[in-house]
Design a protein around this motif. Sequence first.
Motif, short mmCIF file in Angstrom:
data_model
loop_
_atom_site.label_atom_id
_atom_site.label_comp_id
_atom_site.label_asym_id
_atom_site.label_seq_id
_atom_site.Cartn_x
_atom_site.Cartn_y
_atom_site.Cartn_z
N ASN A 108 0.86 -1.17 0.00
CA ASN A 108 0.00 0.00 0.00
C ASN A 108 0.90 1.22 0.00
OD1 ASN A 108 0.97 -0.63 2.48
ND2 ASN A 108 -1.01 -1.29 3.24
N GLY A 109 0.30 2.40 -0.03
CA GLY A 109 1.12 3.60 -0.05
C GLY A 109 1.52 3.95 -1.45
N ILE A 110 2.68 4.56 -1.57
CA ILE A 110 3.03 5.22 -2.83
C ILE A 110 3.21 4.24 -3.98
CG2 ILE A 110 5.55 5.34 -2.81
CD1 ILE A 110 4.83 8.51 -2.93
N LYS A 111 3.80 3.07 -3.66
CA LYS A 111 4.02 2.07 -4.70
C LYS A 111 2.69 1.63 -5.30
CE LYS A 111 8.10 -0.84 -4.09
NZ LYS A 111 8.49 -2.09 -3.43
N HIS A 112 1.72 1.47 -4.41
CA HIS A 112 0.41 1.00 -4.82
C HIS A 112 -0.22 1.98 -5.81
CE1 HIS A 112 -3.10 -1.49 -4.30
NE2 HIS A 112 -3.85 -0.42 -4.18
N LEU A 113 -0.12 3.26 -5.47
CA LEU A 113 -0.69 4.30 -6.35
C LEU A 113 0.03 4.33 -7.69
CD1 LEU A 113 -1.24 7.22 -3.84
CD2 LEU A 113 -2.97 5.82 -4.98
N LEU A 114 1.36 4.23 -7.60
CA LEU A 114 2.16 4.28 -8.82
C LEU A 114 1.79 3.16 -9.77
CD1 LEU A 114 5.81 5.21 -7.86
CD2 LEU A 114 4.30 6.36 -9.46
N SER A 115 1.52 1.99 -9.20
CA SER A 115 1.26 0.83 -10.05
C SER A 115 0.05 1.08 -10.95
CB SER A 115 1.06 -0.41 -9.21
OG SER A 115 -0.15 -0.34 -8.54
N PHE A 116 -0.92 1.85 -10.43
CA PHE A 116 -2.10 2.11 -11.27
C PHE A 116 -1.78 3.11 -12.37
CE2 PHE A 116 -4.22 0.16 -7.72
CZ PHE A 116 -5.11 -0.67 -8.39
N ALA A 117 -0.82 4.00 -12.08
CA ALA A 117 -0.42 4.96 -13.10
C ALA A 117 0.27 4.24 -14.26
CB ALA A 117 0.52 5.99 -12.49
N LEU A 118 0.86 3.08 -13.95
CA LEU A 118 1.63 2.37 -14.96
C LEU A 118 0.81 1.38 -15.78
CD1 LEU A 118 4.90 1.56 -13.04
CD2 LEU A 118 4.73 2.81 -15.17
N VAL A 119 -0.48 1.34 -15.51
CA VAL A 119 -1.30 0.36 -16.22
C VAL A 119 -1.11 0.50 -17.72
CG1 VAL A 119 -3.62 -0.44 -16.69
CG2 VAL A 119 -3.04 0.38 -14.43
N GLN A 120 -0.81 -0.61 -18.34
CA GLN A 120 -0.60 -0.59 -19.79
C GLN A 120 -1.45 -1.67 -20.40
OE1 GLN A 120 3.55 -1.35 -19.74
NE2 GLN A 120 4.05 0.78 -20.09
N PHE A 121 -1.49 -1.67 -21.71
CA PHE A 121 -2.26 -2.74 -22.35
C PHE A 121 -1.53 -4.06 -22.11
CE2 PHE A 121 0.45 -0.34 -25.06
CZ PHE A 121 1.16 -1.25 -25.81
N LYS A 122 -2.29 -5.05 -21.77
CA LYS A 122 -1.71 -6.39 -21.57
C LYS A 122 -1.51 -7.04 -22.92
CE LYS A 122 -1.76 -7.55 -17.07
NZ LYS A 122 -2.96 -7.46 -16.32
N THR A 123 -0.34 -7.64 -23.11
CA THR A 123 -0.06 -8.20 -24.42
C THR A 123 0.17 -9.70 -24.41
OG1 THR A 123 2.13 -7.47 -23.99
CG2 THR A 123 0.87 -6.23 -25.61
N ASN A 124 0.62 -10.19 -23.28
CA ASN A 124 1.04 -11.59 -23.28
C ASN A 124 -0.06 -12.52 -22.80
OD1 ASN A 124 3.90 -11.16 -24.00
ND2 ASN A 124 3.69 -9.85 -22.20
N GLU A 125 -1.23 -12.38 -23.38
CA GLU A 125 -2.34 -13.24 -22.97
C GLU A 125 -1.94 -14.70 -23.02
OE1 GLU A 125 -5.01 -12.59 -21.56
OE2 GLU A 125 -4.72 -10.44 -21.66
N ASN A 126 -1.13 -15.02 -24.03
CA ASN A 126 -0.71 -16.40 -24.20
C ASN A 126 0.06 -16.92 -22.99
OD1 ASN A 126 -0.60 -18.73 -25.60
ND2 ASN A 126 1.29 -18.21 -26.68
N PHE A 127 1.07 -16.17 -22.58
CA PHE A 127 1.85 -16.56 -21.41
C PHE A 127 0.96 -16.65 -20.18
CE2 PHE A 127 6.21 -14.85 -22.94
CZ PHE A 127 6.43 -16.04 -23.59
N PHE A 128 0.05 -15.69 -20.04
CA PHE A 128 -0.81 -15.68 -18.87
C PHE A 128 -1.66 -16.94 -18.81
CE2 PHE A 128 -0.18 -11.15 -17.93
CZ PHE A 128 -0.17 -11.24 -16.56
#
Lengths: 278, 196
Positions: A108-128
């Motif tokens: 939680n805290g700053i890292k948590h907030l930052l992670s949402f700022a970094l949301v990008q399109f997911k590309t590796n559906e296959n790996f997932f």
Amino acid sequence: MIGYIKPDPDEFKVKELKIYNAYYCGICTSLARKYGPFSRLILSYDATFYSILEDAFSDSQRKFGKVRCPLPPFQKRMVVKGKSVDIGTEFSKFGFDLKIDDIKRDSNGIKHLLSFALVQFKTNENFFRISKPYLDKILFCEMTEEPDPMEVADQFGRFAESIARSSKNLERSSMMIYLIGRWVYLIDALDDLEKDFKSKNYNPFLLKYKSLLGGEESFKEIKDKEKASIDFLMVRIQEEFAKIENDMVMNKNLIENVLFYGMPKVMKKVFEKKDDKV
Amino acid sequence: MKDPYEVLGVRHGATKEEIRDAYRELIKKYHPDKFRDNPDMKNLAEEKVKEINEAYNYLLDHQDDGSSSSVNSGDQQIFDQVRKKIDGGDLYGAEDLLINISDKSNPEWYFLSGLIYFKQGWYDKAESYLRYAHEAKPENKEYDEVYRQFLRSSRHNYNPTMSGNPNQGGGMNDEVGTCLSCCAALACADICCHCI
């Protein structure tokens, strides 16, 4: 979990070092092209290793190219191009996505907030899709506080193996990749003992050796107790390499360097815990 | 492939009470209702509980038999298949077959499971399983051989970067070291003689 499968540059021949760097730079430039300039930061040794291993069993000729690098911007660098580098690129991105997921869940805290700022399109559906069952099991182990490190490491090994099985060339080394996955998990857990103890994060070794904890020397004691089992794992990895090395078309020396010099060196650093970060 | 004693976390020859206590503890820990808001985790918890139940029922049924070492012919056939799979490198297939063996107190079962753990680099389990098989049937040459091989490979470690420590592989042992330094001293003395 990232950055443990690295080479020992001191032990390379000059031409091997050049080829290793060509792979490394190849993934870096390919990342920048696909996911934007900042994604260069998620480049990892592990992805490079996957690329190199992919090419080891490849029938097609390896292609080189020249690319300008921002650091330094004046000279052009040699890079490898082709399918193996694409796999390394996807793997880097996948590792990063997992890391982001992890941060969203835990901290939680700053890292948590930052992670949402970094949301990008997911590309590796296959790996997932391939690795989901194993990732779920690892998460389950964390939630139920599984006290046996080997059990979690087993799942992590299967996770690494499942990704390897998605490519025809990597499949031949799947047993070795499974063992390397185990090794990475255990080394990472041992490396993070102090950190996890302070921040009260899940670490199977802390649960396994609950009774030992408390003293100054307790972390060292845990590492000493586990040394035999990690050494044994290293020997098994080297044995598996010996089984497949004769089938390798190229890059044999690069892989040998990682398995026989780079990884033992990482191990030594973790066990002796010099101040510099591994 | 799991050993029912191991699933419940009790030692071999534990009493009924000990087994029951361990069982209750585990069921409480992994109860699927604890993971109500996460369906994936709930499924895994259900699987785990199933495994625990199976192990518990197995132990209740087989508690009084003691360790009967007679192998029934069906099991023997499976053991042969398992060996073939291990030789062929199909470890997961071999594991799946081993689950189906009805008599899990057989040394052969421990031996083959230990062999799989050995190949998977699972140090402590390989050690305990192979040792158990070896101790149960010390006269068996194969068990003895594999257990020794395991002990050898856990000690042997080719590691060129650790040459500073003579106890690790790659370093020289003391005897050779003294011998060599002796030679070196003589050679130096010889050079000096010539100079003078």
